[in-house]
Design an enzyme around this catalytic site. Structure first.
Site, PDB file in Angstrom:
ATOM      1  N   PHE A 152      27.347   3.642   7.003  1.00  0.00           N
ATOM      2  CA  PHE A 152      26.193   3.649   6.108  1.00  0.00           C
ATOM      3  C   PHE A 152      25.172   2.579   6.435  1.00  0.00           C
ATOM      4  O   PHE A 152      23.992   2.722   6.103  1.00  0.00           O
ATOM      5  CB  PHE A 152      26.657   3.461   4.643  1.00  0.00           C
ATOM      6  CG  PHE A 152      27.040   2.031   4.318  1.00  0.00           C
ATOM      7  CD1 PHE A 152      26.078   1.098   3.934  1.00  0.00           C
ATOM      8  CD2 PHE A 152      28.359   1.613   4.410  1.00  0.00           C
ATOM      9  CE1 PHE A 152      26.426  -0.221   3.655  1.00  0.00           C
ATOM     10  CE2 PHE A 152      28.710   0.302   4.131  1.00  0.00           C
ATOM     11  CZ  PHE A 152      27.735  -0.617   3.754  1.00  0.00           C
ATOM     12  N   LYS A 176      28.679  13.163  12.838  1.00  0.00           N
ATOM     13  CA  LYS A 176      29.155  13.139  11.453  1.00  0.00           C
ATOM     14  C   LYS A 176      28.695  11.803  10.854  1.00  0.00           C
ATOM     15  O   LYS A 176      29.370  10.792  10.953  1.00  0.00           O
ATOM     16  CB  LYS A 176      30.685  13.251  11.404  1.00  0.00           C
ATOM     17  CG  LYS A 176      31.246  13.856  10.089  1.00  0.00           C
ATOM     18  CD  LYS A 176      30.921  13.091   8.830  1.00  0.00           C
ATOM     19  CE  LYS A 176      31.704  11.810   8.699  1.00  0.00           C
ATOM     20  NZ  LYS A 176      31.383  11.085   7.398  1.00  0.00           N
ATOM     21  N   GLU A 179      28.400   9.812   4.627  1.00  0.00           N
ATOM     22  CA  GLU A 179      28.055  10.647   3.479  1.00  0.00           C
ATOM     23  C   GLU A 179      27.231   9.876   2.452  1.00  0.00           C
ATOM     24  O   GLU A 179      26.665  10.470   1.532  1.00  0.00           O
ATOM     25  CB  GLU A 179      29.333  11.197   2.839  1.00  0.00           C
ATOM     26  CG  GLU A 179      30.241  10.159   2.185  1.00  0.00           C
ATOM     27  CD  GLU A 179      31.114   9.401   3.177  1.00  0.00           C
ATOM     28  OE1 GLU A 179      31.921   8.574   2.717  1.00  0.00           O
ATOM     29  OE2 GLU A 179      30.992   9.629   4.402  1.00  0.00           O
ATOM     30  N   SER A 229      35.018   0.319   9.409  1.00  0.00           N
ATOM     31  CA  SER A 229      35.957  -0.734   9.031  1.00  0.00           C
ATOM     32  C   SER A 229      37.156  -0.776   9.967  1.00  0.00           C
ATOM     33  O   SER A 229      37.441   0.186  10.681  1.00  0.00           O
ATOM     34  CB  SER A 229      36.444  -0.510   7.592  1.00  0.00           C
ATOM     35  OG  SER A 229      37.247   0.662   7.529  1.00  0.00           O
ATOM     36  N   CYS A 284      27.547  -5.772  10.725  1.00  0.00           N
ATOM     37  CA  CYS A 284      28.757  -6.178  11.439  1.00  0.00           C
ATOM     38  C   CYS A 284      28.500  -7.386  12.329  1.00  0.00           C
ATOM     39  O   CYS A 284      29.438  -8.008  12.828  1.00  0.00           O
ATOM     40  CB  CYS A 284      29.327  -5.029  12.267  1.00  0.00           C
ATOM     41  SG  CYS A 284      28.251  -4.504  13.617  1.00  0.00           S
ATOM     42  N   GLU A 384      36.621  -9.846   6.129  1.00  0.00           N
ATOM     43  CA  GLU A 384      35.201  -9.526   6.194  1.00  0.00           C
ATOM     44  C   GLU A 384      34.732  -9.155   4.788  1.00  0.00           C
ATOM     45  O   GLU A 384      35.216  -8.195   4.196  1.00  0.00           O
ATOM     46  CB  GLU A 384      34.958  -8.359   7.153  1.00  0.00           C
ATOM     47  CG  GLU A 384      33.490  -8.023   7.313  1.00  0.00           C
ATOM     48  CD  GLU A 384      33.238  -6.899   8.307  1.00  0.00           C
ATOM     49  OE1 GLU A 384      32.203  -6.937   8.987  1.00  0.00           O
ATOM     50  OE2 GLU A 384      34.084  -5.987   8.401  1.00  0.00           O
TER      51      GLU A 384
END
Length: 499
Positions: A152, A176, A179, A229, A284, A384
């Site tokens: 995202f 993909k 969402e 993740s 990240c 994190e």
């Protein structure tokens, strides 16, 4: 934008509405307004996308590399033309400020520019007379159907890391996207179609684990790229490789910035503020640990003062430094970790847990948060956080700083601030992290280099974009040839030696 807008799939060169009954709401993180609904593609729809990509590969692989490059040239021109429009869509569904959203789009455009250089990047090698009258040469050829699963936090940049490079190499691709913000990738796909990409070269499906599992297990998908993740990256890598696929899986991070006492104090403070809480810390490559060496620890109070002045806000607020977190669940996780840090004994100099933004009472707001006296056994150091939280650790020497960073299981990015070339040289040589900045806080490489995280920040062998992406999305075929000028019979060669 209508709350009933249903995001479409892109299969066989057509945008189609899914037949699924399962939809995931797409919300504005500043208001919780539902701005769209993303479908969970049915197994049959995912299978159609794979079959379409497989069929398109038969013809796309034969398209001259110069023509593939021209598609990318037209695409990057369209992305630049619609740059601000894409950024606005991105800001609305992610909560990013408009300036940050534009940066997201631009870093993706830079990768497409690199994909337009594909003819020179796809060159093989040759050697004449490897043996008498024998030449050897290699070609770089595409793999087939490739897939990408994107997160995202960068809905423009990270998809553009993947499908332009893969498709420029002669592959076809199934995207993909997350969402949580599928509208930005949808616009990217629309513009790719407008750039003249043939039908079937790019597909886009939506959903969650069920849809990803189909991609991971279908034998027609040859390679898969992922960013997300650590637990999911491990799952993607293990499952994909168990199914004999080529996989690159980019995972989490705990990025340290080492502050030497000979560095410029104001430069350090400005860089730490932007690199730690920019994008609400949802990067990240964000700096989440500041390692103060020796007397540089005296700058901690001033850093706290500057962080406390930073204010989040809505995407179109020019005074906002960053936006909300992506979801209420993300906010709750960050707030829980901040409270845990307090319980474990860290000193919370700036606390953003009760942050409010006027006019947006339902936003996922977390203000800048700054801990000092953090130790390596605390959860806020080990995990994190993925929020606007900075931890300060104090050490006495550069050697201690290097040991601290090297003991951390992550190895995505790090930086050092110093005026001493020898210290910088020692750090860049000894630190066990894939991407190092010297007086630069977030050392994300430009696309002619590769994004090279190490340790638990990356699972795989070949990284994103740059030359490594070409190798990831292709195979090398080596030919050894002899064309004798006359018929010469030397009898059978019973050895492996060329003669």
């Amino acid at each position: 934008m209508s709350a009933t807008k249903k995001v479409k799939l892109y299969i066989g060169g057509e945008f189609v509405e899914s037949t699924t009954t399962q939809y995931i709401p797409v919300t504005n993180p500043a208001t919780q307004e539902v701005i769209a609904e993303a479908p969970c593609a049915t197994p049959e729809e995912v299978a159609r996308a794979i079959a379409s990509a497989k069929e398109a590969f038969k013809t796309w692989r034969e398209v001259p590399v110069s023509e593939r490059a021209r598609v990318m040239m037209r695409y990057q021109a369209l992305l630049k033309e619609h740059h601000d429009e894409i950024a606005k869509i991105l800001a609305l569904e992610t909560g990013k400020t408009f300036e940050d959203a534009k940066g997201d789009v631009w870093r993706g455009i830079e990768v497409v520019e690199q994909a337009a250089n594909i003819p020179s990047l796809m060159m093989g090698e040759t050697a004449e007379n490897v043996a008498r009258g024998i030449d050897t040469y290699s070609y770089v050829q595409p793999l087939g159907v490739c897939a990408g699963i994107t997160p995202f936090n960068f809905p423009a940049m990270i998809p553009l890391w993947m499908f332009p490079m893969a498709i420029a190499c002669g592959n076809t691709f199934i995207l993909k996207p997350s969402e949580q913000d599928p509208l930005t990738p949808t616009r990217l796909v629309e513009l790719f179609e407008e750039a003249g990409a043939p039908k079937g070269v790019l597909q886009m499906i939506h959903g969650g684990k069920e849809q990803v599992d189909i991609l991971l297990r279908d034998p027609d998908v040859k390679a898969l790229s992922f960013v997300g993740s650590v637990p999911v990256a491990e799952y993607i890598y293990r499952t994909g490789t168990e199914n004999l696929k080529r996989v690159q899986a980019f995972a989490g991070a705990k990025n340290h910035s080492v502050i030497m006492p000979d560095s410029n104090k104001q430069t350090v403070i400005n860089n730490l503020v932007g690199a730690s809480v920019g994008a609400a810390g949802q990067r990240c490559m964000a700096i989440s640990v500041a390692v103060f060496v020796g007397k540089s620890k005296e700058w901690i109070p001033e850093l706290a003062e500057q962080l406390a002045k930073v204010k989040p806000g809505a995407w179109d607020d020019k005074d906002a430094a960053y936006g909300p977190l992506i979801s209420p669940q993300a906010k709750q996780r960050v707030v829980t970790m901040i409270e845990q840090g307090k319980k474990e004994g860290a000193e919370c100099l700036v606390d953003g847990t009760n942050c409010e933004v006027a006019g947006f009472p339902d936003g996922n707001w977390v203000g800048p948060t700054f801990f000092s006296k953090v130790t390596a056994d605390m959860s806020i150091y080990q995990q994190e956080i993925f929020g606007p939280v900075l931890c300060a650790v104090e050490v006495e020497t550069l050697e201690e700083a290097i040991a601290l960073v090297n003991a951390n299981p992550f190895g995505n990015g790090t930086s050092i601030f110093t005026a001493n070339g020898a210290a910088a040289r020692k750090y860049q040589h000894e630190v066990e992290v894939g991407q190092v900045g010297i007086n630069i806080p977030i050392p994300v490489p430009l696309p002619f280099f590769s994004f090279t995280g190490w340790k638990n920040s990356f699972f795989g062998d070949l990284h994103a974009y740059g030359k490594q992406a070409i190798r990831f999305y292709s195979e090398t075929k080596t030919i050894t040839a002899r064309w004798p000028e006359s018929e010469i019979d030397n009898g059978p060669n019973m050895t492996i030696k060329l003669q």
